[in-house]
Every structure is written in structure tokens, then in C-alpha cells.
Design a protein around this motif. Structure first.
Motif: not given
Length: 159
Positions: A130-159
């Protein structure tokens, strides 16, 4: 007649070993930053491909939103925040300073090895979809790895 064997200078060897370890570590550290930017762009690419397949306009990536998303991913990866949406209200207040009266949503994930996989996982989850297909115009995306190399993702949606 005495024969002399060359003696390994352990002190010099240890210095070179430590220096080379530091250099390799620094290169890996710096590579993770350059890859993070590329990974963020890949997440945007797959998110927008999904939106276009549903006749929706592409999201526009904003650097200020990327910074907020990246910090949240880093906080989760470093254990400063548990995985999830903790602190979302604080991020919303920060976002509303530049986008007053806006609507905000957020997707988070960890463990996906790449951008295509994280978008695929989000598409299978009704709230994330629902967020991916929502009525949004802008996005911010950030990723980071923990000590074991596991990736964390955050995607922000803004209208």
C-alpha cells in the motif's frame, strides 16, 4: 665458521600487518558508503518500476529524506533502535519542517540481499505494498549494514 640466518624482525612484520589490516578495513568501510548510495538508487528503480506497472507516477528521491531514512537504518543496524518503526513520530516532525501538512509513510526491512529482493518482499506485504503504491510524490531511501553484514532498509514516502 659460523653461519648467520636472517632473523625475521617481528616488530617490523607486526607493524606492516597492522597497517595493512587498517588499510583494508578502511577500504571496506569506504566501499560500504559508495555501495549504499547505489543500493538506494536500485531500491528507487525497482519501486518506480512497480509503480509504473500500475500506471502510477515515479517517486522523486529527495536528499533530505534520504538522510532521515539512512539514519534510521543505521540506528537499527547498530542496535541503537530495535528493528521497526520506533521513532517514526520524531522522524515525521523532522520531515514536516520541510514538508508542512504532508502525509508520511514508511517501509522498513532487514535481511534482503539486494534492492530487487526487498521490493519483492514489500510487494507481498499488504501494508508495505500500500505504501509503495500510495499517493506519494517524494521518497527517501536509506540502507545500512550491521556488523554481520546484514542490510537494513528504510524507505520514507511523502505527499
Amino acid at each position: 665458521m659460523e653461519t648467520h640466518r636472517p632473523v625475521l624482525n617481528t616488530s617490523l612484520f607486526l607493524r606492516y600487518f597492522i597497517l595493512s589490516t587498517i588499510i583494508v578495513g578502511l577500504l571496506i568501510f569506504l566501499a560500504s558508503f559508495s555501495n549504499a548510495g547505489n543500493l538506494d538508487k536500485e531500491v528507487l528503480k525497482y519501486a518506480n518500476e512497480f509503480r509504473r506497472s500500475r500506471k502510477l507516477p515515479a517517486l522523486i528521491m529527495q536528499d533530505d529524506l534520504n538522510t532521515i531514512a539512512r539514519k534510521h537504518s543505521e540506528d537499527m543496524a547498530r542496535g541503537r533502535k530495535s528493528f521497526g518503526h520506533g521513532g517514526f513520530e520524531k522522524r515525521s516532525v523532522q520531515i514536516r519542517k520541510d514538508y508542512p501538512m504532508c502525509t508520511i509513510a514508511e517501509n522498513v526491512a532487514y535481511g534482503s540481499p539486494d534492492a530487487e529482493d526487498v521490493i519483492s518482499q514489500w510487494k507481498k506485504s499488504s501494508g508495505h505494498r500500500q505504501n509503495l503504491l500510495g499517493d506519494y510524490k517524494y521518497t527517501g531511501i536509506g540502507t545500512a549494514r550491521d556488523r554481520k553484514g546484514i542490510l537494513y532498509y528504510t524507505q520514507i514516502f511523502v505527499k
